[in-house]
Design an enzyme around this catalytic site. Structure first.
Site, mmCIF file in Angstrom:
data_model
loop_
_atom_site.group_PDB
_atom_site.id
_atom_site.type_symbol
_atom_site.label_atom_id
_atom_site.label_comp_id
_atom_site.label_asym_id
_atom_site.label_seq_id
_atom_site.Cartn_x
_atom_site.Cartn_y
_atom_site.Cartn_z
ATOM 1 N N LYS A 169 2.305 0.528 16.739
ATOM 2 C CA LYS A 169 3.440 0.363 15.547
ATOM 3 C C LYS A 169 3.796 1.774 14.768
ATOM 4 O O LYS A 169 4.810 2.120 14.747
ATOM 5 C CB LYS A 169 3.380 -0.713 14.639
ATOM 6 C CG LYS A 169 4.561 -0.675 13.610
ATOM 7 C CD LYS A 169 4.257 -2.149 12.653
ATOM 8 C CE LYS A 169 5.502 -2.078 11.622
ATOM 9 N NZ LYS A 169 5.155 -3.322 10.700
ATOM 10 N N GLN A 170 2.545 2.175 14.220
ATOM 11 C CA GLN A 170 2.497 3.402 13.511
ATOM 12 C C GLN A 170 1.147 4.110 13.350
ATOM 13 O O GLN A 170 0.280 3.730 13.988
ATOM 14 C CB GLN A 170 3.019 2.783 11.972
ATOM 15 C CG GLN A 170 1.978 2.119 11.322
ATOM 16 C CD GLN A 170 2.349 1.331 10.263
ATOM 17 O OE1 GLN A 170 3.283 0.479 10.432
ATOM 18 N NE2 GLN A 170 2.162 1.672 9.241
ATOM 19 N N GLU A 227 0.215 -2.803 12.950
ATOM 20 C CA GLU A 227 0.160 -3.966 12.984
ATOM 21 C C GLU A 227 0.731 -4.633 14.190
ATOM 22 O O GLU A 227 0.877 -5.728 14.298
ATOM 23 C CB GLU A 227 1.197 -4.575 11.849
ATOM 24 C CG GLU A 227 0.809 -4.159 10.556
ATOM 25 C CD GLU A 227 1.813 -4.394 9.389
ATOM 26 O OE1 GLU A 227 1.485 -4.413 8.256
ATOM 27 O OE2 GLU A 227 3.115 -4.324 9.955
ATOM 28 N N TRP A 287 0.807 -1.262 0.054
ATOM 29 C CA TRP A 287 0.089 -0.150 0.050
ATOM 30 C C TRP A 287 0.699 1.341 -0.051
ATOM 31 O O TRP A 287 0.396 2.475 -0.320
ATOM 32 C CB TRP A 287 -0.944 0.105 1.207
ATOM 33 C CG TRP A 287 -0.301 0.175 2.483
ATOM 34 C CD1 TRP A 287 0.634 -0.624 2.980
ATOM 35 C CD2 TRP A 287 -0.582 1.016 3.530
ATOM 36 N NE1 TRP A 287 1.160 -0.155 4.055
ATOM 37 C CE2 TRP A 287 0.392 1.043 4.496
ATOM 38 C CE3 TRP A 287 -1.776 2.144 3.781
ATOM 39 C CZ2 TRP A 287 0.209 1.717 5.925
ATOM 40 C CZ3 TRP A 287 -1.857 2.765 4.927
ATOM 41 C CH2 TRP A 287 -0.816 2.618 5.885
ATOM 42 N N ASP A 288 2.278 0.908 0.334
ATOM 43 C CA ASP A 288 3.080 2.230 0.254
ATOM 44 C C ASP A 288 3.212 3.072 -1.042
ATOM 45 O O ASP A 288 3.031 4.300 -0.989
ATOM 46 C CB ASP A 288 4.531 1.743 0.583
ATOM 47 C CG ASP A 288 4.574 0.832 1.617
ATOM 48 O OD1 ASP A 288 3.921 0.032 1.929
ATOM 49 O OD2 ASP A 288 5.897 0.629 2.321
#
Length: 774
Positions: free
Chosen positions: A602-603, A489, A351-352
């Site tokens: 995580k992000q 994640e 998806w980046d």
């Protein structure tokens, strides 16, 4: 012959250079990634020519994948061509076995040329100066050139130069010492001058052909030149008597083709003919053409930051890598998470691409942005297959995708002891489906390319929306999406992830918008598409219902969006300490084996949602959610800091925004995550550009308008760049007092600056005074 074979080899100014000023064996892999050269078709790591111990040299070709004994299809390391070594009395001059008197390498980002100068002394006391200049052509994607100069500094005598093609290549396996062989030799041919190596992948029999010739660039030197075969290595050996202090210059020419481009039958003659043509045209001609092409790209893509040299170099490094991966030659390939700089993530597309990289191409190279979206169209069959295999309808885009679009996420990972651990991202991280749809939307808003939308984009939108109609579950009076993984994640198997649910709601709304637009403006095209994909009227009605009733967990009292159902009941840890790179340290007392039971992230997850939809949430809600989640985000992904930077600027958190920008820009230059050796963090390169343009320059898409609401760091005197907007090329310059806009190509456009609309044309510069933002 002079040291510089042509004037275009002259180094650019310092803010265009990434330098290695000393040889560090333990940093070899990092610099190989940083110094990668490429043109979207080829990518070659910046390895030393003599192949010292510890090097992980590699060249990769966009779209060439294979499985063999690997667990999944992966990008194939193809034969290398930068082998070039100097031998005296049977001993090789190599940076790892000789005493290094001095060493420097410089990547000239403006010109796309890697320079090296090393002075070495071997165990016999002989000193040699080795200089090289290497490039993969920007103007001819299947060509490359390396110019080498060698100078015996304190000795005379016989020197042997070995310059070859190395077909003895393998990919890294799952374990540190494991290697996977993807290629077999088809043909090795030599004539009086050149050498030719042809190999093919083991599964698909994709052929890779490389022709090469190394020539001495001087006169009156008696050279014995012999072409030799060493297993799967092909070498040109040149022996000559050298004089102390004299410089000897060589040019190594390369041409590369694959059968993917349709050269199956004539691949040999095609490669050798191009090689001869390039050599006939000469070094000066091709270096000049290469540099002109690179500089033309920079004229469009450069972001100039005056007053902050660190920021300037950082943003240019990231733009450089976005330029050398730009796949302008082929719409059937996309951009991998690690580009063509290494084998991290197996060369797979995530998806980046749509969320973090695509914006750069949309506003700088819209045709390339279209190509990237076409990859999703050409891999539709794989997406349809993914959905069927999971028991759903429509198109389920793969979390990890290679050349076919089929899911290539490994089902299991292996521990060092051989035991396995289940990997759930391919099964559950389904937001990728709507990430692709968002990429189509983003592109359409900036280009108004209805040709793309009607021929290709609408099918992507409808088929991926159809997946969600079969994926959602009705419970009571609402629809839910259960057992997913969001961008964070750390938490798997969650229900109603806010990012996923909201994005799906928007996705279904957008599908309805496109359907209504085509019904009005292109009814015959819509009719044909409905027939092609068997779209039923009941599905359109369901789009309307589901898009209005998808569940979103939201606490009205605190105005916090719950990341997923039950998140707020988890153990609460917050970040209190940072490491030397300014990244969070694990909170004290935390049991890392129970991360999923905590609120640590995580992000960016909810905060990423706020970034993607800047008009749909109030400033107060944004600030409360930003502050809450920022304190709990570990930034264990390179995708994360840039989103907090941009959202921080949106709410007035200037100090942390600048810090996050530097973290994003330098994540590879500083090897902050200790894995740059595996390849460049592609999402971070796009994130750095997004932070500069969407963040500090304040250029955002709001209510379908191009809007500017900038805030600049104190040390930034000015930021300037160009961007495409709906077919016109704009020049943007802004400082702490004014923003100046002008159309430099195309028709006049309307833009909004601080909530006031202005018409910008090519006739004059539109200058708007800026007061304090906060």
């Amino acid at each position: 012959m002079t040291n510089n074979i042509c004037k275009d080899f002259k180094l650019s100014q310092d803010d265009w250079l990434i330098e290695e000023k000393k040889y560090h064996p333990h940093k070899q892999a990092m610099y190989e990634s940083l110094f990668t050269l490429g043109n979207g078709y080829l990518g070659m790591r910046g390895a030393f020519e003599e192949n010292p111990h510890g090097s992980y040299r590699g060249m990769y070709i966009a779209g060439v994948f294979d499985k063999a004994e690997s667990y999944v299809r992966e990008i194939v390391k193809v034969p290398g061509w930068n082998d070039f070594s100097v031998w005296v009395n049977g001993n090789k001059f190599s940076i790892d076995t000789c005493k290094v008197i001095s060493h420097k390498r410089a990547l000239d980002m403006k010109k796309g040329i890697l320079h090296r100068t090393t002075i070495m002394k071997n165990p016999d006391g002989k000193k040699l100066k080795f200089e090289s200049k290497r490039m993969i052509f920007a103007h001819q994607v299947r060509g490359a050139l390396m110019c080498v100069s060698i100078t015996p500094m304190n000795f005379s005598g016989e020197i042997k130069v070995i310059s070859g093609l190395n077909g003895d290549v393998t990919n890294q396996g799952y374990f540190p010492e494991e290697r996977i062989k993807h290629l077999n030799v088809v043909s090795m041919q030599r004539d009086k001058e050149s050498i030719y190596l042809e190999m093919e992948t083991r599964d698909d029999k994709t052929k890779i052909a490389i022709a090469a010739d190394t020539v001495y660039m001087g006169n009156n030197l008696n050279i014995i030149k012999v072409n030799r075969v060493y297993g799967e290595k092909f070498a040109q050996e040149m022996i000559f008597k050298a004089e102390k202090g004299s410089q000897y210059n060589f040019a190594k020419w390369i041409s590369v083709f694959t059968s993917r481009e349709g050269y199956e039958r004539q691949i040999n003659s095609t490669a050798t003919d191009l090689l001869r043509d390039m050599m006939y045209e000469g070094v000066d001609y091709h270096v000049k053409k290469h540099v002109e092409t690179r500089e033309k790209m920079w004229q469009t893509a450069d972001v100039q930051i005056n007053g902050d040299r660190r920021a300037q170099k950082g943003i240019r490094f990231n733009i450089y890598h976005l330029l050398v991966i730009k796949p302008h030659h082929d719409p059937t390939v996309s951009i991998a998470a690690k580009f063509l700089t290494g084998e991290g993530y197996k060369g797979h597309v995530f998806w980046d691409t749509e969320i973090f990289m695509l914006p750069f191409y949309i506003y700088n190279f819209p045709e390339e942005a279209r190509n990237l979206l076409m990859y999703r169209y050409y891999t539709m069959a794989g997406a349809l297959k993914n959905s069927r295999e999971m028991g759903y309808k429509g198109a389920k885009y793969a979390w990890e995708s290679a050349d076919s679009g089929e899911e290539t996420t490994p089902n299991y990972g292996l521990r060092a002891d051989g035991s396995s651990v289940k990997i759930f991202t391919g099964d559950e991280e389904h937001h990728i489906v709507s990430d692709v749809a968002y990429g189509v939307f983003n592109y359409m808003q900036a280009t108004k390319d209805t040709d793309f939308l009607y021929k290709y984009g609408a099918e992507i939108i409808f088929q991926s929306a159809r997946f969600w109609l079969s994926r959602v579950e009705k419970r009571r009076d609402r629809y839910e999406i259960r057992k997913v993984i969001g961008p964070d994640e750390f938490h798997e198997h969650v229900d109603n992830n806010a990012f996923t649910n909201y994005l799906v709601m928007w996705h279904l709304e957008y599908a309805l918008t496109i359907y209504n637009q085509m019904q009005k403006n292109a009814p015959e095209v819509l009719k044909a598409l409905i027939k092609k994909i068997a779209l039923e009227s009941e599905e359109i009605e369901k789009l309307k219902v589901v898009s209005k009733t998808i569940f979103l967990s939201y606490d009205q009292k605190s105005e916090l969006i719950e990341q997923f159902e039950g998140y707020f009941s988890l153990d609460d840890f917050t970040v209190s300490e940072l490491d030397s790179n300014g990244l969070p340290l694990w909170p004290k007392g935390l049991d890392l084996s129970n991360l999923e039971r905590t609120q640590l992230l995580k992000q960016a997850d909810v905060v990423l949602l706020l970034y993607l939809f800047p008009d749909r949430f109030s400033p107060d809600l944004k600030e409360k959610n930003y502050n809450y989640y920022e304190a709990r985000t570990m930034h264990k992904s390179s995708l994360s800091p840039c989103i907090y930077a941009i959202t921080g600027l949106d709410i007035g958190d200037h100090k942390r925004a600048y810090d996050y920008f530097i973290k994003t820009s330098y994540i590879d230059l500083l090897d902050a995550n200790k894995n740059t050796g595996d390849g460049i963090h592609g999402a971070a390169t796009g994130g750095a550009w997004m932070t500069a343009i969407h963040g500090f320059a304040g250029m955002r898409l709001r209510r379908n308008n191009l809007c500017f609401d900038p805030w600049l760091p104190k040390k930034w005197q000015e930021i300037s760049y160009t961007c495409f907007w709906q077919g016109s090329l704009l020049q943007v310059k802004l400082n702490h007092k004014n923003i100046s806009l002008k159309v430099i190509d195309g028709k006049a456009v309307n833009v909004t600056v601080r909530a006031k609309q202005y018409k910008v044309s090519s006739k004059k510069i539109t200058t708007v005074k800026l007061g304090p933002k906060y």
